[in-house]
Scaffold this motif. Structure first.
Motif: not given
Length: 289
Positions: A116, A156, A192, A195-196, A204, A259, A261
């Motif tokens: 992660s 997914h 990434n 999103q963070y 995510f 959720s 992202a």
């Protein structure tokens, strides 16, 4: 199969008789003006070589000349034929599948926490996330990229894998494996981080941010430097952009489907449009030389 340039001629040269002959012979072709030249495009190098031979004999056309056409496949190449020319695309998909197996589809949090964006701990019903500063201090830089390999559930994984296969192999065929690897890493990093920065510490993952990057890259590149590899059906582009907008409304969170992202998708798309813009402009510039 990508179109190739068979001839270049000055603007003042009259190619009309020669173009007429090509039409009579049934040779698919397209003439475009690039810079101070006329450029003649044909479907493949086999035809291009024979067109050059014909042009060398008589620019105005030779009625007795016959083109020997290469056999045309009756259908698009099969999976194994495409896979042979898409090794990097298969490697990325294999890594994604391996991570899915190691994490049991994202359910084994003891493994997921090592891939992660930031580390986390689960205590009872609560999850406690670390910070990016801890990632920097511990030197765990792989976390900037590995979330793109994480998937939560078979659906997914399947959807993202199919789209990466469709878009990734196009870029690998047109620009090579090295470029696809660089773009995949760039889109993964951009999505990434986006999103963070937008959502803060959270769990995510998935290739979808990379997919939107690949989409944006093909889209802008094709607009600026048209080529067969990046010519996506209009419905594909429109449907993916509409899906992005629907996800951004928050309707899936409202319906408790989980959720999404969205910032990763947008970040990947912006990064892809940027690379497509640069790549398309460079390709168009080289084509004029």
């Amino acid at each position: 199969m990508s179109p190739v340039i068979a001839l270049r001629a000055p603007l003042e040269e009259d190619l009309a008789p020669f173009i007429t002959l090509l039409g009579n012979l049934g040779v698919p072709h397209r003439v475009a003006e690039q810079g101070n030249e006329q450029v003649l495009w044909v479907p493949d190098e086999h035809i291009a070589g024979q067109v050059r031979e014909l042009y060398a004999r008589v620019p105005g056309g030779d009625p007795n000349f016959q083109l020997v056409r290469a056999p045309v496949a009756s259908s698009r190449p099969g999976f194994f034929a495409q896979a042979k020319h898409s090794p990097l695309t298969l490697i990325v998909l294999a890594l994604t599948l391996l991570v899915a197996l190691l994490t049991w589809g994202g359910e084994d949090y003891d493994v997921v926490r090592w891939l992660s964006f930031v580390d986390f701990q689960i205590e009872g019903q609560y999850i406690y996330f670390g910070t990016f500063a801890q990632v920097v201090d511990s030197g765990q830089w792989w976390r900037l990229l590995t979330p793109m390999l994480l998937h939560f559930g078979i659906l997914h994984l399947a959807i993202n894998s199919l789209w990466y296969w469709e878009l990734g192999r196009r870029i690998e065929a047109r620009q090579g494996a090295l470029m696809l690897s660089l773009l995949t890493l760039w889109f993964g990093l951009a999505s990434n981080v986006a999103q963070y920065v937008y959502g803060g510490p959270a769990l995510f993952g998935g290739l979808s941010g990379v997919l939107y990057g690949l989409l944006g890259h093909c889209w802008l590149f094709q607009l600026l430097a048209p080529n067969a590899a990046y010519k996506l059906p209009r419905g594909v582009l429109v449907s993916m952009l509409i899906w992005l907008l629907i996800c951004m409304t928050g309707v899936f969170e409202l319906l408790q489907f989980g959720s999404i992202a969205n910032a990763a998708h947008v970040g990947g798309l912006v990064a892809g449009c940027l690379s497509g813009l640069i790549g398309g402009l460079l390709a168009r510039q080289f084509a004029r030389r």
